[in-house]
Design a protein around this motif. Structure first.
Motif, PDB file in Angstrom:
ATOM      1  N   LEU A  63       3.627   5.072  -7.079  1.00 40.44           N
ATOM      2  CA  LEU A  63       4.770   5.312  -6.210  1.00 40.44           C
ATOM      3  C   LEU A  63       4.359   5.138  -4.751  1.00 40.44           C
ATOM      4  N   HIS A  64       5.040   4.246  -4.054  1.00 42.80           N
ATOM      5  CA  HIS A  64       4.666   3.961  -2.666  1.00 42.80           C
ATOM      6  C   HIS A  64       5.497   4.815  -1.727  1.00 42.80           C
ATOM      7  N   ALA A 116       5.869  -2.833  10.415  1.00 42.06           N
ATOM      8  CA  ALA A 116       7.171  -2.803   9.749  1.00 42.06           C
ATOM      9  C   ALA A 116       7.082  -1.993   8.466  1.00 42.06           C
ATOM     10  N   LEU A 117       8.197  -1.372   8.092  1.00 40.97           N
ATOM     11  CA  LEU A 117       8.260  -0.652   6.827  1.00 40.97           C
ATOM     12  C   LEU A 117       8.039  -1.642   5.688  1.00 40.97           C
ATOM     13  N   PRO A 118       7.016  -1.421   4.837  1.00 42.28           N
ATOM     14  CA  PRO A 118       6.734  -2.384   3.766  1.00 42.28           C
ATOM     15  C   PRO A 118       7.924  -2.565   2.830  1.00 42.28           C
ATOM     16  N   GLY A 119       8.083  -3.779   2.344  1.00 42.37           N
ATOM     17  CA  GLY A 119       9.207  -4.082   1.464  1.00 42.37           C
ATOM     18  C   GLY A 119       9.142  -3.378   0.123  1.00 42.37           C
ATOM     19  N   ASP A 120       7.930  -2.949  -0.281  1.00 44.02           N
ATOM     20  CA  ASP A 120       7.808  -2.277  -1.583  1.00 44.02           C
ATOM     21  C   ASP A 120       7.833  -0.752  -1.451  1.00 44.02           C
ATOM     22  N   THR A 121       8.316  -0.255  -0.314  1.00 41.14           N
ATOM     23  CA  THR A 121       8.412   1.194  -0.122  1.00 41.14           C
ATOM     24  C   THR A 121       9.390   1.799  -1.118  1.00 41.14           C
ATOM     25  N   PRO A 149      -3.088  10.998  -7.777  1.00 41.51           N
ATOM     26  CA  PRO A 149      -3.526   9.657  -8.190  1.00 41.51           C
ATOM     27  C   PRO A 149      -2.361   8.686  -8.425  1.00 41.51           C
ATOM     28  N   GLY A 150      -1.187   9.226  -8.751  1.00 37.65           N
ATOM     29  CA  GLY A 150      -0.039   8.365  -9.034  1.00 37.65           C
ATOM     30  C   GLY A 150       0.783   8.018  -7.820  1.00 37.65           C
ATOM     31  N   VAL A 151       0.260   8.358  -6.627  1.00 42.15           N
ATOM     32  CA  VAL A 151       0.980   8.111  -5.384  1.00 42.15           C
ATOM     33  C   VAL A 151       0.125   7.261  -4.453  1.00 42.15           C
ATOM     34  N   ARG A 152       0.741   6.275  -3.839  1.00 47.39           N
ATOM     35  CA  ARG A 152       0.096   5.511  -2.772  1.00 47.39           C
ATOM     36  C   ARG A 152       0.797   5.880  -1.478  1.00 47.39           C
TER      37      ARG A 152
END
Length: 480
Positions: free
Chosen positions: A249-250, A284-289, A272-275
């Motif tokens: 999860l980003h 810029a806010l990453p597109g995969d946020t 561990p399950g969080v980036r």
């Protein structure tokens, strides 16, 4: 008989807070009743105390290490920067005034009485008080009226251990140079030194260590290698903020210019399950946020302008249109609304600024500050969790009909009709393992970290680390 020892540093961010935390835990394991103390701190990352005030986050962590509830006496003077040249002055947990940096020097002598009053109360209640300095005693241009380093140590007759940071380079000059520039009576209070944050084989520094001893006449208490577990403990300085080490999860947090109470993110970073990405200026806010977090801030209006200057308002609007989630905490919650009004000039010139318009609420700033620990209930899941409020201003509007949670049966926060935009004044919610696990489960992530237990284990490991590399008994024997 109660005793005290002070850890000062050759500069800011040389590891003083971590050393005091580790020594608190080490002293506690020796059966001593130990309390942390920092006369003056500068940080927007504050913790609410059991007696209804606020202290720096480092002293809150040191209280955990000492096994004590947080108390305002542990940090009697807290400076919270509001602009590049001015700060709010918190004295024994309560706001006293806001001053410009040039005017604070005239205020400091008046604060020494309160500092000594808090120190004496702690000393009377505990076997040992471990004191953390601020900045460096080598800042001799600030020595007149000093309450943070030698000014306090001399007034309270507290012996000092000086810590240098070898990771920055020039540690010999740091320590020897400090002795060279400070007043001889100040230098007489220094009973020894520590070389901190060594990487590699400490024996390689043996010649340098002996050189420091020879030039200063001070006793060396050891060379302390870099503590790899430091990232697991709450950071006080925003410059220490880093992203998490997990994948999945980003979550992207905006690194505002006056970011405050950013330890809200530490439990997420440990998953561990969080980036977790800390988004810096110009990025810029990453597109995969997946989830964008707008954190707390010491200056809602100022950081709202800063946010727009980075183009993050456009990024957040596009993220919301794509179906992304946004969480605003405290000042971030205020920014999510349609307007932030400051009719009385609490944060600057009176006026009003348009908000991001992602929630149908508006905020009016006021001089009254809410400072309290709370037991809340999450509206969506019914789960209880502990948190705290530390904010000025009131927020209301139609989206408050869908609260984020409840405190004492009253609605708190707001959620958009589609449930993707949420705002809350509650800090510390993610520290609660059950709430964090439930919140992450809503995004398909299984929580694996017991945050509080992890902090305790890391403090034990830190104490072990200091015991292995420093003469802890020798330092504690120096206390008086």
């Amino acid at each position: 008989m109660s005793r005290a020892l002070m850890i000062q540093g050759t500069g800011s961010n040389v590891g003083k807070s971590m050393l005091v935390a580790g020594l608190c835990r080490a002293a506690r394991r020796r059966g001593l009743s130990v309390a942390p103390f920092k006369p003056q701190n500068m940080s927007n990352n504050a913790a609410v105390t059991a007696d209804g005030g606020e202290i720096g986050r480092a002293q809150a962590l040191q209280a955990v290490a000492a096994g004590l509830p947080r108390h305002t006496d542990m940090n009697p003077v807290l400076l919270k920067p509001e602009t590049d040249t001015g700060a709010q002055v918190i004295v024994q947990g309560r706001r006293l005034t806001t001053v410009r940096a040039r005017d604070y020097a005239r205020l400091k002598p008046q604060l020494l009485e309160k500092v000594l009053e808090s120190f004496q109360r702690l000393k009377a209640a505990h076997d040992l008080v471990l004191v953390e300095g601020a900045g460096s005693p080598a800042e001799v241009n600030l020595r007149a009226g000093d309450i943070a380093n030698m000014g306090f140590a001399r007034a309270a007759d507290v012996p000092v251990v000086l810590a240098g940071d070898i990771d920055r380079g020039g540690v010999i000059a740091q320590i020897v140079g400090t002795q060279a520039v400070i007043d001889p009576e100040d230098a007489a209070l220094i009973g020894g030194f520590i070389v901190n944050r060594f990487r590699g084989d400490p024996t390689l520094f043996a010649d340098g260590y002996r050189l420091i001893e020879a030039h200063t006449g001070w006793r060396g208490f050891g060379v302390c290698p870099w503590f790899d577990g430091a990232w697991r403990l709450p950071a006080e300085d925003a410059l220490d903020l880093r992203g998490g080490r997990g994948e999945g999860l980003h979550i992207v947090c905006l690194r505002l210019s006056r970011i405050a109470n950013f330890d809200d993110l530490d439990p997420l970073a440990a998953e561990p399950g969080v980036r977790l990405t800390m988004l810096g200026p110009g990025q810029a806010l990453p597109g995969d946020t997946d989830v964008a977090i707008i954190p707390g801030t010491k200056s809602t209006g100022g950081d709202l302008a800063y946010l727009r200057a980075q183009g993050w308002d456009v990024d957040l609007a596009a993220h919301a249109r794509r179906g992304g989630h946004v969480l605003g905490i405290c000042g971030g919650y205020q920014m999510l609304g349609s307007e932030v009004a400051d009719p009385h000039g609490v944060e600057g010139a009176p006026g009003a600024d348009p908000g991001l318009g992602l929630l149908d609420v508006s905020t009016t700033m006021s001089a009254d500050k809410r400072l309290t620990e709370v037991r809340a209930t999450h509206a969506a899941t019914g789960l209880p969790f502990d948190g705290y409020e530390i904010h000025m201003g009131m927020t209301d509007g139609p989206d408050r009909a869908r609260p984020f949670g409840y405190v004492d049966g009253e609605p708190e926060g707001a959620v958009s009709a589609d449930g993707r935009i949420a705002g809350s004044y509650l800090h510390g919610m993610f520290t609660d393992d059950a709430f964090r696990a439930s919140w992450l489960a809503g995004f398909g992530v299984t929580s694996e970290a017991g945050y509080g237990a992890g902090v305790e284990a890391t403090l034990d490991a830190l104490a072990d680390h200091l015991e292995a590399h420093l003469d802890v008994d020798g330092m504690l024997a120096l206390a008086r």
